[in-house]
Each structure stands twice: as C-alpha cells, then as structure tokens.
Write an enzyme that holds these catalytic residues in place. Structure first.
Site, PDB file in Angstrom:
ATOM      1  CG  ASN A   1      28.506 -86.519 -45.570  1.00  0.00           C
ATOM      2  OD1 ASN A   1      28.511 -86.076 -44.421  1.00  0.00           O
ATOM      3  ND2 ASN A   1      28.333 -87.809 -45.812  1.00  0.00           N
TER       4      ASN A   1
ATOM      5  CG  HIS B   1      25.592 -87.859 -40.651  1.00  0.00           C
ATOM      6  ND1 HIS B   1      26.729 -87.414 -40.016  1.00  0.00           N
ATOM      7  CD2 HIS B   1      25.810 -87.660 -41.989  1.00  0.00           C
ATOM      8  CE1 HIS B   1      27.603 -86.976 -40.918  1.00  0.00           C
ATOM      9  NE2 HIS B   1      27.062 -87.107 -42.118  1.00  0.00           N
TER      10      HIS B   1
ATOM     11  CD  GLN C   1      31.724 -85.858 -39.264  1.00  0.00           C
ATOM     12  OE1 GLN C   1      30.905 -85.413 -40.069  1.00  0.00           O
ATOM     13  NE2 GLN C   1      31.361 -86.520 -38.162  1.00  0.00           N
TER      14      GLN C   1
ATOM     15  CB  CYS D   1      27.980 -84.754 -38.534  1.00  0.00           C
ATOM     16  SG  CYS D   1      26.806 -85.428 -37.325  1.00  0.00           S
TER      17      CYS D   1
END
Length: 444
Positions: free
Chosen positions: A383, A361, A61, A67
């Site tokens: 992630n 997040h 990102q 996110c």
C-alpha cells in the site's frame, strides 16, 4: 406509513431480545466495525506468502488521492532496483502529479468545447463539471503520462505542501475550471470561432500552469542524478531527460501492458474490450482500453506475473470489509450478522449495478500464498499509506476478498492467454462517462 403504532411495534420487537441492548452498548462505545470485528480472522493472515516479488520501501501518498501514481511507480521501481543496483529507490510522485493536473485541465477544457451544443443542465455537461481535476486515475491514464513525460527520481522533484496535501489546490483549480467552462460556453453561444475558443483555452492553460509551478515546483526537462549503489560505489547520471531515464532505468514496453477488468454485469460480456467516453488525461493519447475477463483469468495472470518477479498494479474497493490498522481485507472480517442481524448481501454484479461498489484505490500485488494445488489463499499487498498501517505498510488480502472487490489489474501480455487477447482485435465497446468502470482510484 411510519406512525406511532408502527414505532411501538418496532420498539417492542427490539426490547424483547436482550442481546440487542448489549450490542447497542458495544457499538455506542467502539462503533459498528470494532463491535463486529471477527478476531478469528487475524489467525488466517500470518503475513507469510509462498511467492513474493522484489519491492522498495513503503511510500506515503499522505493527504492526496495519488494512489494510482504511487502504485504504478512502486511497480516500475522494481526494475530500477536491479538496473541501478540499489537496495531501495523511489520515483518522484510530484513530477507526474504536475503533468497530470495540466493535462487533465486541457482534457477538461477540450471536452467543454466539444460539448458546447449540449444543454448545461444535461447529464453529460454536469458530469464533466462535477469533478474536473480529481487526483484519481486509472492505469492507462498513467501509461500515457509515462509515454509523454517519463519519470524522475524523488530527489529531482521532491514533495511540496500541495503535492502531499492536495485539497486546497484542487478546490481552487476546480472553481477556476468551472469558471473557464462558463467563459468558453458563453463565447461559443456568442458566435466565437473554433480558433477563438482555442486561443482562450491556451490563456486558461497558462493560468493553470502558473498555479501548478507555484504549488508543485517547476518540472525538470533534464537533470543530474547522483547515488551510491548497494556496493557503496558512487554514480553520477548527467544531463538525462525524464523520458530517457524511464527508458533506461525501467525500460517497459508500455504497449505490452494490458488492463484486465472483472465486471460480471450483464451489459459487459466477457472477452470484449471497453473504453469510457470522456475519460482520460493526455488528450492525444489513445483512449483507455481494458478487457473484461472472469476472475480466474484475472488471478491466473496476476499469479504468473508474481512468479516471474513482476509486481502487479491493481485497483479495488479498499473500504469494503477491510481494516486499515491490521491491514486485513477479508470477507469474514466483520460479523454483522451477529451484531446487526444480517450482513450486506448483494453480489459483485449487483453492487456495480446498484452503485454500492466500484474501484476506489490502487495498490500493488507483491506476493501470493499458494496452497499445494496452486490456488491462492492470501495476497500480499503493498500500500501507499505509510508504515503505520498494516504490517509496516503491507496488507493481506484473502482470495475471497479478491473475487468480490478487485476490479482491475495491469499485466504484461505474456501473462494473458491468447484467447482473451483476441478482444483487442474486435471493435471497442464505449461505455458512458458515468459507468462504474470509469471510476478513478483516489482514496487517501
């Protein structure tokens, strides 16, 4: 009060323990976290998991707070991998970013019009003005974007400078939206009609649209997508709309995906559904809605989904007791009791009540390591910070960390026991706009 005598006592107590100086030197050299790092914890995270889902390549990102979008699209693409018969695939994150900015601006300006009778200095209006165009969001907000606008492959609307580096764009739009808010409030105070305010809002939205096209590019209404599958066969999908692409190559029934939260505070009984006032992006979408459940219900639903090869979007407070470099999230990661005298000691409910923690997040659960009794040991986390963190972008989260710092998951209803789904049949409890469960996932 603090005086010379008190400071002298503090200094005497400090110097009487020689280990304080050793810790002081270590912290001065490497910082509190590295000086307190518990190396033994590394042994508890071999990055091997008994149950895993499919996943694509690690995404990045970059310098943006998208996110929640990356996590949602990384979850969606698992179905696309099968339907397109490809090794890997990536959706355009710039495409929903464009529409979210435009829709978020409309949502904000509409809220300003709704609250023209509220005092400018009041908590509500000041809350609305604080961060009107944040990059962050929650699952239900993204589901609304998917329903309205669909999705496109990354090659159809690739990244631009400002999609990957959103700070300057956000700063400019924030100032303009606050300016627009003043214009609308001043016009209302001068006696403008609802129709006149709506006309002013439309002119303002065109300015936002104009800016977004210049910064992010023109989003497609239809496109052609060419690719080769895992068998090296060539394919061309011609003149398809983003909405049709999402339906055909993901195919989710978004009505069946439910948000579960774990907020063990006294003001939020388990087994009830909640929404947050003035929180949303697509104005005409139904309000966000999530069911508050105990941690064991949250985890059981996530495990059931993973076992069925369905990755799980989740939101957490990623900055707490975690290490970006190693990709480990573990309650025993830092031994602050040894270096600083004591660790932080608030429980999950108190952290929410006292502003010490909230959802920051969003990532994707793509695996879990279960013991012989089916209990989770560690969770495999995909992630969106690129391959240079964790194990090539993969994080390992201990089950104890999950309990303390995971706040939300989005799963299909079929993984949730009916007794908890009954909450959707009861009146929804409205939370104030500043409630911690209204926090947006936006960590870079």
């Amino acid at each position: 009060m603090i005086n010379a005598e008190l400071i002298q006592r503090f200094e005497a107590n400090y110097t009487s323990d020689p280990t304080n100086k050793a810790v002081e030197n270590a912290i001065a050299k490497v910082g509190m976290q590295d000086a307190s790092f518990n190396n033994q914890t590394l042994r508890n995270h071999p990055f091997v998991f008994s149950n895993e889902t499919k996943k694509g390549e690690i995404t990045n990102q970059k310098s943006s707070g998208r996110c929640w979008m990356f996590a949602a699209l990384n979850t969606a693409r698992v179905d696309s991998l099968t339907k397109l018969n490809v090794e890997t695939f990536e959706f355009s994150q710039n495409y929903p970013f464009f529409w979210d900015k435009l829709e978020r601006s409309n949502y904000f300006l509409n809220s300003i019009i709704e609250t023209v009778a509220e005092p400018l200095e009041g908590r509500l209006v000041q809350h609305l003005l604080f961060d009107p165009i944040s990059d962050g969001g929650q699952w239900d907000m993204f589901a609304g974007l998917l329903r309205k606008y669909g999705a496109v492959p990354k090659s159809v609307m690739p990244e631009t400078h400002h999609s990957s580096n959103s700070g300057a764009l956000n700063q400019f739009l924030t100032s303009k939206l606050r300016e627009f808010a003043k214009t609308l409030r001043d016009a209302a105070a001068a006696g403008a009609t609802a129709e006149e305010l709506e006309a002013k809002k439309e002119d303002m939205l065109y300015f936002v649209y104009n800016t977004l096209v210049k910064a992010l590019g023109m989003p497609p209404t239809a496109f052609t997508y060419e690719y080769r599958d895992r068998d090296k066969q060539y394919h061309r999908i011609e003149n398809i709309t983003p909405q049709a692409f999402f339906q055909q190559y993901v195919g989710w029934d978004l009505e069946n995906i439910v948000s579960l939260i774990n907020a063990p505070t006294q003001d939020k009984p388990y087994g009830r559904s909640y929404t947050v006032k003035y929180l949303g992006t697509v104005l005409e979408e139904k309000p966000i809605n999530y069911i508050n459940v105990p941690n064991d219900v949250l985890k059981a639903a996530a495990i059931a989904s993973i076992k069925n090869n369905d990755p799980v979007w989740f939101g957490c407070d990623v900055g707490k007791i975690s290490d970006r470099k190693s990709g480990i999230m573990d309650m025993d990661l830092y031994q602050y009791d040894l270096t600083l005298g004591q660790p932080t000691q608030l429980d999950k409910a108190a952290r929410l009540d006292y502003g010490d923690s909230l959802l920051t997040h969003a990532m994707v659960l793509v695996g879990v390591d279960l013991d012989n009794d089916g209990k989770a040991i560690n969770w495999k986390v995909e992630n969106s910070w690129g391959k240079d963190v964790g194990d090539n972008g993969i994080f390992s989260m201990s089950d104890a960390w999950f309990d303390q710092y995971t706040y939300q998951i989005a799963v299909d209803k079929k993984y949730i026991p009916q007794e908890w789904l009954k909450a959707l049949e009861q009146p929804v409890i409205e939370l104030e706009p500043w409630d911690p469960m209204g926090a947006l996932a936006n960590v870079q």
